[in-house]
Design a protein around this motif. Sequence first.
Motif, PDB file in Angstrom:
ATOM      1  N   THR A 170       0.869  -1.176   0.000  1.00  0.00           N
ATOM      2  CA  THR A 170       0.000   0.000   0.000  1.00  0.00           C
ATOM      3  C   THR A 170       0.905   1.224   0.000  1.00  0.00           C
ATOM      4  O   THR A 170       2.090   1.142   0.373  1.00  0.00           O
ATOM      5  CB  THR A 170      -0.934   0.049   1.228  1.00  0.00           C
ATOM      6  OG1 THR A 170      -0.139   0.093   2.402  1.00  0.00           O
ATOM      7  CG2 THR A 170      -1.875  -1.149   1.263  1.00  0.00           C
ATOM      8  N   ILE A 171       0.358   2.344  -0.417  1.00  0.00           N
ATOM      9  CA  ILE A 171       1.135   3.578  -0.478  1.00  0.00           C
ATOM     10  C   ILE A 171       0.179   4.753  -0.324  1.00  0.00           C
ATOM     11  O   ILE A 171      -0.983   4.662  -0.714  1.00  0.00           O
ATOM     12  CB  ILE A 171       1.936   3.651  -1.798  1.00  0.00           C
ATOM     13  CG1 ILE A 171       2.926   4.808  -1.772  1.00  0.00           C
ATOM     14  CG2 ILE A 171       1.013   3.683  -3.001  1.00  0.00           C
ATOM     15  CD1 ILE A 171       3.962   4.742  -2.887  1.00  0.00           C
ATOM     16  N   ASP A 172       0.669   5.826   0.263  1.00  0.00           N
ATOM     17  CA  ASP A 172      -0.128   7.043   0.378  1.00  0.00           C
ATOM     18  C   ASP A 172       0.373   8.068  -0.626  1.00  0.00           C
ATOM     19  O   ASP A 172       1.586   8.256  -0.787  1.00  0.00           O
ATOM     20  CB  ASP A 172      -0.029   7.629   1.787  1.00  0.00           C
ATOM     21  CG  ASP A 172      -0.788   6.816   2.822  1.00  0.00           C
ATOM     22  OD1 ASP A 172      -1.634   5.991   2.431  1.00  0.00           O
ATOM     23  OD2 ASP A 172      -0.533   7.006   4.020  1.00  0.00           O
ATOM     24  N   PHE A 173      -0.575   8.732  -1.303  1.00  0.00           N
ATOM     25  CA  PHE A 173      -0.278   9.827  -2.215  1.00  0.00           C
ATOM     26  C   PHE A 173      -1.105  11.029  -1.783  1.00  0.00           C
ATOM     27  O   PHE A 173      -2.226  10.871  -1.298  1.00  0.00           O
ATOM     28  CB  PHE A 173      -0.659   9.490  -3.663  1.00  0.00           C
ATOM     29  CG  PHE A 173       0.081   8.339  -4.251  1.00  0.00           C
ATOM     30  CD1 PHE A 173       1.449   8.384  -4.438  1.00  0.00           C
ATOM     31  CD2 PHE A 173      -0.603   7.199  -4.641  1.00  0.00           C
ATOM     32  CE1 PHE A 173       2.123   7.315  -4.993  1.00  0.00           C
ATOM     33  CE2 PHE A 173       0.062   6.130  -5.201  1.00  0.00           C
ATOM     34  CZ  PHE A 173       1.434   6.189  -5.377  1.00  0.00           C
ATOM     35  N   ASP A 174      -0.578  12.219  -2.022  1.00  0.00           N
ATOM     36  CA  ASP A 174      -1.346  13.430  -1.774  1.00  0.00           C
ATOM     37  C   ASP A 174      -2.317  13.606  -2.938  1.00  0.00           C
ATOM     38  O   ASP A 174      -1.911  13.716  -4.091  1.00  0.00           O
ATOM     39  CB  ASP A 174      -0.411  14.637  -1.680  1.00  0.00           C
ATOM     40  CG  ASP A 174      -1.174  15.900  -1.389  1.00  0.00           C
ATOM     41  OD1 ASP A 174      -1.898  15.934  -0.378  1.00  0.00           O
ATOM     42  OD2 ASP A 174      -1.057  16.860  -2.186  1.00  0.00           O
ATOM     43  N   MET A 175      -3.600  13.590  -2.636  1.00  0.00           N
ATOM     44  CA  MET A 175      -4.642  13.748  -3.650  1.00  0.00           C
ATOM     45  C   MET A 175      -5.567  14.866  -3.201  1.00  0.00           C
ATOM     46  O   MET A 175      -6.179  14.765  -2.139  1.00  0.00           O
ATOM     47  CB  MET A 175      -5.432  12.445  -3.832  1.00  0.00           C
ATOM     48  CG  MET A 175      -4.591  11.220  -4.137  1.00  0.00           C
ATOM     49  SD  MET A 175      -3.756  11.243  -5.713  1.00  0.00           S
ATOM     50  CE  MET A 175      -5.107  10.946  -6.816  1.00  0.00           C
ATOM     51  N   ALA A 176      -5.651  15.909  -4.008  1.00  0.00           N
ATOM     52  CA  ALA A 176      -6.501  17.056  -3.691  1.00  0.00           C
ATOM     53  C   ALA A 176      -6.159  17.619  -2.318  1.00  0.00           C
ATOM     54  O   ALA A 176      -7.026  18.021  -1.566  1.00  0.00           O
ATOM     55  CB  ALA A 176      -7.977  16.683  -3.792  1.00  0.00           C
ATOM     56  N   GLY A 177      -4.843  17.607  -1.993  1.00  0.00           N
ATOM     57  CA  GLY A 177      -4.388  18.192  -0.734  1.00  0.00           C
ATOM     58  C   GLY A 177      -4.517  17.306   0.481  1.00  0.00           C
ATOM     59  O   GLY A 177      -4.266  17.749   1.602  1.00  0.00           O
ATOM     60  N   VAL A 178      -4.887  16.039   0.291  1.00  0.00           N
ATOM     61  CA  VAL A 178      -5.111  15.130   1.417  1.00  0.00           C
ATOM     62  C   VAL A 178      -4.314  13.841   1.187  1.00  0.00           C
ATOM     63  O   VAL A 178      -4.394  13.255   0.109  1.00  0.00           O
ATOM     64  CB  VAL A 178      -6.615  14.782   1.542  1.00  0.00           C
ATOM     65  CG1 VAL A 178      -6.857  13.780   2.650  1.00  0.00           C
ATOM     66  CG2 VAL A 178      -7.442  16.028   1.743  1.00  0.00           C
ATOM     67  N   PRO A 179      -3.544  13.370   2.192  1.00  0.00           N
ATOM     68  CA  PRO A 179      -2.886  12.072   2.035  1.00  0.00           C
ATOM     69  C   PRO A 179      -3.956  10.983   1.867  1.00  0.00           C
ATOM     70  O   PRO A 179      -4.883  10.885   2.674  1.00  0.00           O
ATOM     71  CB  PRO A 179      -2.112  11.873   3.335  1.00  0.00           C
ATOM     72  CG  PRO A 179      -2.090  13.203   4.001  1.00  0.00           C
ATOM     73  CD  PRO A 179      -3.261  13.980   3.482  1.00  0.00           C
ATOM     74  N   THR A 180      -3.822  10.199   0.816  1.00  0.00           N
ATOM     75  CA  THR A 180      -4.842   9.215   0.480  1.00  0.00           C
ATOM     76  C   THR A 180      -4.193   7.854   0.301  1.00  0.00           C
ATOM     77  O   THR A 180      -3.252   7.706  -0.486  1.00  0.00           O
ATOM     78  CB  THR A 180      -5.575   9.621  -0.817  1.00  0.00           C
ATOM     79  OG1 THR A 180      -6.085  10.944  -0.655  1.00  0.00           O
ATOM     80  CG2 THR A 180      -6.709   8.680  -1.123  1.00  0.00           C
ATOM     81  N   SER A 181      -4.710   6.859   1.000  1.00  0.00           N
ATOM     82  CA  SER A 181      -4.182   5.501   0.928  1.00  0.00           C
ATOM     83  C   SER A 181      -4.576   4.848  -0.391  1.00  0.00           C
ATOM     84  O   SER A 181      -5.717   4.951  -0.839  1.00  0.00           O
ATOM     85  CB  SER A 181      -4.722   4.681   2.098  1.00  0.00           C
ATOM     86  OG  SER A 181      -4.182   3.383   2.060  1.00  0.00           O
ATOM     87  N   HIS A 182      -3.610   4.172  -1.004  1.00  0.00           N
ATOM     88  CA  HIS A 182      -3.822   3.444  -2.254  1.00  0.00           C
ATOM     89  C   HIS A 182      -3.423   1.983  -2.062  1.00  0.00           C
ATOM     90  O   HIS A 182      -2.441   1.689  -1.390  1.00  0.00           O
ATOM     91  CB  HIS A 182      -2.988   4.034  -3.386  1.00  0.00           C
ATOM     92  CG  HIS A 182      -3.530   5.321  -3.917  1.00  0.00           C
ATOM     93  ND1 HIS A 182      -3.575   6.475  -3.172  1.00  0.00           N
ATOM     94  CD2 HIS A 182      -4.068   5.614  -5.124  1.00  0.00           C
ATOM     95  CE1 HIS A 182      -4.117   7.445  -3.900  1.00  0.00           C
ATOM     96  NE2 HIS A 182      -4.421   6.947  -5.096  1.00  0.00           N
ATOM     97  N   VAL A 183      -4.195   1.108  -2.663  1.00  0.00           N
ATOM     98  CA  VAL A 183      -3.858  -0.312  -2.708  1.00  0.00           C
ATOM     99  C   VAL A 183      -3.237  -0.603  -4.068  1.00  0.00           C
ATOM    100  O   VAL A 183      -3.348   0.198  -5.002  1.00  0.00           O
ATOM    101  CB  VAL A 183      -5.106  -1.190  -2.452  1.00  0.00           C
ATOM    102  CG1 VAL A 183      -5.635  -0.980  -1.035  1.00  0.00           C
ATOM    103  CG2 VAL A 183      -6.193  -0.938  -3.484  1.00  0.00           C
TER     104      VAL A 183
END
Length: 179
Positions: free
Chosen positions: A157-170
């Motif tokens: 899993t990894i977190d990316f900044d999306m629309a100004g919010v850290p967002t978890s990705h699978v």
Amino acid sequence: MLETTEFDAQPTLVGATVTLSPLRDEDWDALFAVASDRLIWEVHPAHDRWQEPVFRRFFANAMGSGGGLIIRDNASGAVIGSSRYDRTRVEPGEVEIGWTFLARAYWGGTTNREVKALMIGHALRWFDAVVFYVGAENVRSRRAMEKIGGTLLPDRTIDFDMAGVPTSHVVYAIRQPLA
């Protein structure tokens, strides 16, 4: 056996109903016309991508990636979306397919499956696996990944900044078939 030539990250791929080809500067107007539909991004982690300044950054990143592809409907020639290959966030022997979006008129049918089949088929000539990073809460995209045969990799899993919010990705993968 994998290809030994350099991977072509911007091929022209022709399917039954769509053609993917290298993204060009002159594609901006037609692609933004598709992307400006805010409902496309409603459940996407980058829910603000319909806004012109945000989409300009997305487009510039796609152009700079060397892997951006425009998607056209074969029957009309109309631009209906885009996708991208990328090798910056993957493990050895992998390539990422991502940043894919389609006009809503092409949702729910075979278009996404055809786009991904063309891209996966091309990539697996060079790589052992194709990976996809999907917002953990993006149920629509997760279902789409499962429909095309993606396997969830629960240990990645990894977190990316999306629309100004850290967002978890699978992470989902499609691998070379066993010989």
